[in-house]
Design an enzyme around this catalytic site. Structure first.
Site, PDB file in Angstrom:
ATOM      1  N   THR B  54       0.726  -1.199   0.047  1.00 60.41           N
ATOM      2  CA  THR B  54       0.076   0.080   0.146  1.00 60.41           C
ATOM      3  C   THR B  54       0.922   1.234   0.083  1.00 60.41           C
ATOM      4  O   THR B  54       2.237   1.082   0.037  1.00 60.41           O
ATOM      5  CB  THR B  54      -0.982   0.145   1.340  1.00 60.41           C
ATOM      6  N   CYS B  55       0.389   2.395   0.082  1.00 62.47           N
ATOM      7  CA  CYS B  55       1.167   3.647   0.177  1.00 62.47           C
ATOM      8  C   CYS B  55       2.069   3.777   1.268  1.00 62.47           C
ATOM      9  O   CYS B  55       3.003   4.389   1.364  1.00 62.47           O
ATOM     10  CB  CYS B  55       0.563   4.865  -0.454  1.00 62.47           C
ATOM     11  N   ARG B  57       2.895   1.027   3.328  1.00 64.76           N
ATOM     12  CA  ARG B  57       3.694  -0.098   3.755  1.00 64.76           C
ATOM     13  C   ARG B  57       3.895  -1.191   2.551  1.00 64.76           C
ATOM     14  O   ARG B  57       3.135  -1.381   1.672  1.00 64.76           O
ATOM     15  CB  ARG B  57       3.204  -0.766   4.881  1.00 64.76           C
ATOM     16  N   HIS B 104       1.657  -8.622  14.457  1.00 69.78           N
ATOM     17  CA  HIS B 104       1.784  -7.711  13.657  1.00 69.78           C
ATOM     18  C   HIS B 104       0.671  -7.486  12.676  1.00 69.78           C
ATOM     19  O   HIS B 104       0.143  -6.612  12.458  1.00 69.78           O
ATOM     20  CB  HIS B 104       3.043  -7.507  12.926  1.00 69.78           C
ATOM     21  N   GLY B 194     -20.092  32.224   1.918  1.00 63.50           N
ATOM     22  CA  GLY B 194     -18.610  32.164   1.824  1.00 63.50           C
ATOM     23  C   GLY B 194     -18.232  30.923   0.926  1.00 63.50           C
ATOM     24  O   GLY B 194     -18.760  29.946   1.236  1.00 63.50           O
ATOM     25  N   GLU B 197     -12.272  27.102   0.699  1.00 66.10           N
ATOM     26  CA  GLU B 197     -11.858  25.674   0.126  1.00 66.10           C
ATOM     27  C   GLU B 197     -12.538  24.731   1.259  1.00 66.10           C
ATOM     28  O   GLU B 197     -13.288  23.621   0.856  1.00 66.10           O
ATOM     29  CB  GLU B 197     -10.282  25.595   0.163  1.00 66.10           C
TER      30      GLU B 197
END
Lengths: 263, 426
Positions: B54-55, B57, B104, B194, B197
């Protein structure tokens, strides 16, 4: 036999109350399921107790203070189960079942003597009066629980202190809606109960309405409170915190009235 | 040769110690992933393997012949495959074996090892990694069981702890609050005052949760129209939005105005018009757009940017606390899995079986020899040898077959049967 079933139901509600509190604090799905079963088992035993009692007295459970408490707590459980089924508010049990337990525990200390009711017109109006009123009270007790939950939740959102209950409890809208719906059902029942009570008075050759300080006046106050909550919402949009407070105040006067009656 | 050992190892890098420049070089895309799985499983040292990329790990879970060699091999593979030197990567690699590897994986799946604690995405990624490996038959009995268990543990953690239930971004905290006030957002409306963003982001978040009616007001009408178009809402003239406030259940303000533009009286009027229906005001402008005393009104809930940030911080802390509860669940599950896992290890069983047989043989022979004292020492030795080879012959086939069968899907059944038939657990 009725003693055994009474004690069993009392014990089951205690177990369920503890279970729901544990669920509220620690969120263990298994505990909530067990509490649910305890309520179901308690209700079965409770029903058996009422059945035996009614077969002994030959009439419904609404003549003595003991019977009223027995019947009221039974109806609260029934209304609770229906509400839970409709709204899926798991934590409602933590607020309602302890109330049931207290009412039932209290009834254990009341006289178990039976009273005979003469078969007559009076009997019919008495049955109607008591049954309708108790059904109304059962609905009010759910509104009371929803009201307390609303105040807790509202306080958290308003003060921006979002504690553990914030995540556990349903939204303000759901709680307000529940409060409204049960009062919408409870108030007409209570009103009808009130009217049939007056009819019963006339049947017993008493005045239609009496300003008895301990009996009638508190009932009138109770009725006025729920009347305000009920019509207040429809007419001026009385909702949210005020409606919750109204439901709580109303139920407190109901309890007060009950004690004035039995004293 | 077929392995009789069940050595579980894990080699990987993650966001905690490895910078993104390195992680991106080590990532496996789908094509690389499939080729790598096939390559690894063809190595004689590797029995099963799954690659999770994944990004945040890159991890390889494997069941190997020998733990030490297996770990080295996997590290070499990751470096070589991406054309990097082992030396430059060694500082980033972590490796775990058996119990620690199981723990883990459970932590990763339950999102305890994620950058944002409790985020939901990782479980899906672990599931994808597993199904890819499974489709290529690079997994077997142990990893299948391990990963299925990991998914259960993740589900249990999600259900029994509050690790995922608290929003940890401003807009998710705002959505959560909206849902605690209104429950179902579908029949509710939002007004943007308003076109900042952040306000747009929060509005999009609310829309994704079902909000259908959107109003946009801006000092520059063109900008209001443009944003209204993207959000599928309707633009309001800035001078009239105050009269229209009562229409909105949720108001998000983000103007650059130097002073308050929404005052208590305005909200008082709006709430009156709404017949006390609640209104949720989110002020993400700095300086603020809404006077703080607005929050004193009943059925009005005002949160400014700091309030939301406080909620986010508290939620983060709460997730941290829930992580401790989650660890308890995980520890429990690791023990359970390990019990199952240890029964798979066939070598101790074979040794026990042989010891049991040897013990019996020795007892019986000794008993017999006591009555045959006329035999010479050599004769006695011969009897020992004879009985030893007899026992060996008898146990030879069961041993070989057990080692073979343990690799099959129902291998543990054979193991259980042997332990039962030879009374090894008594």
């Amino acid at each position: 036999m009725d003693k055994i079933s009474f004690n069993l139901s009392l014990f089951s509600y205690l177990v369920a109350s503890v279970g729901y509190f544990v669920y509220l604090a620690y969120r263990r799905p298994l505990v909530s399921t067990l509490a649910g079963w305890a309520v179901a088992f308690g209700l079965v035993c409770h029903t058996v107790t009422i059945g035996i009692r009614s077969s002994q007295t030959g009439h419904g459970p609404y003549t003595t203070s003991f019977e009223v408490a027995l019947f009221l707590s039974w109806l609260i459980v029934v209304v609770y189960i229906l509400t839970e089924w409709k709204y899926k508010i798991k934590d409602l049990g933590a607020f309602v079942i302890p109330l049931v337990f207290v009412v039932l525990l209290f009834s254990a200390f009341l006289s178990k003597e039976t009273t005979l009711v003469p078969e007559s017109e009076v009997h019919f109006w008495l049955t109607m009066h008591r049954t309708l009123s108790i059904m109304g009270y059962a609905a009010f007790s759910i509104a009371f629980a929803a009201g307390i939950m609303y105040l807790i939740q509202e306080h958290q959102v308003k003060t921006k202190k979002l504690g553990i209950m914030y995540f556990r409890m349903p939204s303000l809208e759901v709680l307000d809606d529940l409060n409204f719906k049960v009062i919408m059902i409870g108030f007409p029942l209570f009103t009808l109960g009130f009217m049939t009570g007056s009819i019963q008075n006339t049947e017993m050759n008493q005045p239609f309405f009496s300003w008895d300080l301990t009996r009638t006046l508190p009932l009138v106050v109770t009725w006025l409170i729920y009347c305000l909550v009920f019509f207040g919402r429809m007419v001026v949009g009385l909702r949210g915190k005020k409606a919750a407070q109204g439901a709580i105040l109303g139920f407190v006067t109901v309890v007060g009235t009950y004690f004035l009656h039995i004293l | 040769m077929i392995s009789t050992e069940s050595n579980l190892v894990l080699v990987g890098v993650n966001h905690k110690a490895t910078p993104v420049e390195i992680r991106e070089k080590l990532a496996f895309n789908q094509v690389k992933l499939e080729a790598s799985l096939e390559h690894l499983v063809s190595c004689p040292e590797i029995v099963e393997n799954i690659i999770l990329s994944t990004c945040n790990r890159v991890e390889i879970y494997a069941r190997v012949e020998n733990s030490d060699q297996g770990i080295q091999l996997l590290k070499d593979f990751i470096s070589d495959y991406h054309g990097l030197s082992r030396g430059s990567l060694d500082q980033y690699f972590y490796s775990y074996r058996d119990n620690q590897a199981i723990e883990h994986l459970f932590r990763v799946s339950a999102s305890l090892d994620s950058m944002i604690l409790g985020e939901a995405q990782i479980l899906g990624q672990v599931k994808d990694a597993y199904s890819t490996a499974r489709a290529l038959s690079s997994t077997g009995l142990v990893l299948n069981q391990l990963f299925e268990k990991a998914f259960n543990v993740a589900k249990k953690v999600r259900e029994e702890t509050g690790i995922s239930e608290r929003g940890v971004s401003i807009s998710s905290a705002a959505v959560e609050l909206a849902k605690k006030i209104f429950e179902d957002l579908e029949n509710h409306s939002v007004m943007l005052v308003g076109t900042g963003e952040m306000a747009e982001l929060a509005a999009k978040h609310l829309i994704s949760y079902g909000v259908k009616t959107v109003y946009v007001a801006s000092r520059t009408y063109e900008r209001a129209i443009a944003l209204a178009q993207t959000l599928n809402g309707c633009a309001l003239d800035f001078d009239t939005f105050k009269e229209e406030l009562y229409r909105a259940d949720i108001v998000i303000t983000s103007t650059a105005a130097p002073t308050f533009i929404i005052h208590k009286e305005m909200i008082e009027q709006a709430i009156h018009k709404r017949k006390n229906k609640p209104i949720f005001l989110i002020d993400i402008a700095v300086p603020r757009d809404i006077a703080p005393e607005v929050n004193d009104l009943e059925n009005v809930y005002l949160y400014d940017i700091d309030d939301l940030q406080n909620v986010v911080n508290a939620n983060m802390e709460e997730r941290q606390k829930e992580a401790e509860n989650a660890m308890e669940i995980i520890k429990e599950e690791v023990t359970k899995f390990n019990n199952w896992f240890s029964t798979l290890d066939v070598v101790p069983t074979i040794i026990e079986m042989r010891n049991r047989a040897e013990e019996m043989r020795k007892n019986e022979v000794d008993k017999t020899l006591k009555n045959l004292s006329h035999l010479s020492e050599n004769d006695q030795k011969a009897i020992h040898q004879l009985t030893q080879s007899l026992v060996n012959k008898i146990l030879h086939k069961p041993t070989i077959n057990l080692k073979k069968k343990i690799q099959s899907k129902d291998g543990h059944v054979y193991l259980k049967a042997i332990r039962h038939l030879f009374h090894l657990d008594d």
